[in-house]
Design an enzyme around this catalytic site. Structure first.
Site, PDB file in Angstrom:
ATOM      1  N   ASP A  18       6.588 106.520  50.570  1.00 20.90           N
ATOM      2  CA  ASP A  18       6.387 105.314  51.348  1.00 20.90           C
ATOM      3  C   ASP A  18       7.419 105.249  52.382  1.00 20.90           C
ATOM      4  O   ASP A  18       7.389 104.247  53.297  1.00 20.90           O
ATOM      5  CB  ASP A  18       6.694 103.997  50.266  1.00 20.90           C
ATOM      6  CG  ASP A  18       7.919 104.401  49.451  1.00 20.90           C
ATOM      7  OD1 ASP A  18       8.860 105.133  49.933  1.00 20.90           O
ATOM      8  OD2 ASP A  18       8.108 103.798  48.304  1.00 20.90           O
ATOM      9  N   ASP A  38       5.908 115.541  49.635  1.00 18.42           N
ATOM     10  CA  ASP A  38       5.299 114.633  48.781  1.00 18.42           C
ATOM     11  C   ASP A  38       3.882 114.969  48.639  1.00 18.42           C
ATOM     12  O   ASP A  38       3.279 115.103  49.977  1.00 18.42           O
ATOM     13  CB  ASP A  38       5.173 112.860  49.333  1.00 18.42           C
ATOM     14  CG  ASP A  38       4.419 112.113  48.673  1.00 18.42           C
ATOM     15  OD1 ASP A  38       5.294 111.147  47.814  1.00 18.42           O
ATOM     16  OD2 ASP A  38       3.346 111.903  48.252  1.00 18.42           O
ATOM     17  N   ALA A  73       6.143 119.362  44.821  1.00 12.85           N
ATOM     18  CA  ALA A  73       7.489 119.539  45.163  1.00 12.85           C
ATOM     19  C   ALA A  73       8.168 120.835  44.394  1.00 12.85           C
ATOM     20  O   ALA A  73       9.190 121.561  44.648  1.00 12.85           O
ATOM     21  CB  ALA A  73       8.171 118.328  44.657  1.00 12.85           C
ATOM     22  N   ASP A  90      12.786 111.127  44.230  1.00 12.09           N
ATOM     23  CA  ASP A  90      12.243 109.759  44.061  1.00 12.09           C
ATOM     24  C   ASP A  90      10.823 109.662  43.438  1.00 12.09           C
ATOM     25  O   ASP A  90       9.537 109.364  44.229  1.00 12.09           O
ATOM     26  CB  ASP A  90      12.258 108.970  45.274  1.00 12.09           C
ATOM     27  CG  ASP A  90      11.789 107.657  45.086  1.00 12.09           C
ATOM     28  OD1 ASP A  90      11.606 107.073  44.315  1.00 12.09           O
ATOM     29  OD2 ASP A  90      11.128 106.932  46.455  1.00 12.09           O
TER      30      ASP A  90
END
Length: 227
Positions: A18, A38, A73, A90
């Site tokens: 985001d 991401d 990742a 995150d």
């Protein structure tokens, strides 16, 4: 994490599609490069191109210091040869095995290998109040790969009590002050982040490994009490 890291030249964000974590990192003037990994290109494209979301993240994903990679990742860490001064993970909560692998000993071992000397990582670790065993499982998993940990919590209005775990190759002490631009957090307010009340204190858990995915079980059991 940035207050404790020796340098901020190279920062890795795992998840964070985001752009909000990148927005906060860009407030530090000595952050040189942010690599954001991401899996979902739709999420990062939305964060970059949606007028509402790009305004919210202050166009962080368009900043030339931010480099977005849409890939797994864990695979990135296993294949990369780069070192990072700060690693910020995150990821979504570990509610299933696909996400649970991103909180595993395999993942943290790979992350440790990519941490520069004096580097610090921090992990989003769900709620130490509502998912106490899951939170401490994250800490146990980091410790199982030889990292020193420093857990902390903060009250987030839209989430409630939420937890994070700092980790590094050397023992960590809570920072005495955190200054970003003109804003400074220090004293009792900062110290309170690292003070866990009795209902958030450590409980015994086993590390989360790829062959047991213990964290997913803890997480589902913890949050299942509120369904």
């Amino acid at each position: 994490a940035l207050a404790l890291a020796a340098r901020h030249a190279q920062v890795l964000v795992g998840g964070g599609g985001d752009g909000l974590a990148a927005r906060e990192l860009l407030k530090w003037p000595d952050v040189g490069s942010i690599t954001l990994v991401d899996l979902d290109a739709e999420v990062t494209n939305l964060a970059r191109n949606s007028p509402e979301l790009s305004a919210l993240n202050r166009h962080a994903l368009a900043d030339p210091r931010v480099h977005v990679l849409n890939q797994d990742a864990l695979r990135f860490l296993e294949e990369s040869e780069r070192l990072f001064d700060v690693e910020l993970f995150d990821f979504p909560d570990p509610s299933n095995y696909a996400v649970g692998k991103l909180y595993s000993t395999a993942f943290y071992r790979a992350a440790r290998a990519r941490l520069s000397p004096g580097g610090v990582m921090v992990v989003q670790a769900t709620s130490p109040l509502f998912a106490r065993a899951a939170f401490w499982c994250v800490a146990s998993t980091l410790e199982a790969v030889g990292l020193h940990t420093l857990p902390y919590h903060v009250y987030i209005p839209s989430f409630g009590e939420w937890g994070f775990v700092l980790a590094a190759e050397s023992p960590l002490r809570a920072p005495e002050r955190v200054t970003v631009n003109a804003d400074t957090l220090r004293g009792a307010r900062l110290a309170a982040l690292f003070e866990l009340p009795p209902d958030m204190q450590r409980v015994a858990t086993e590390p989360n490994r790829l062959n047991n995915q213990a964290l997913v079980g803890y997480y589902l059991q913890d949050w299942g009490r509120f369904n």
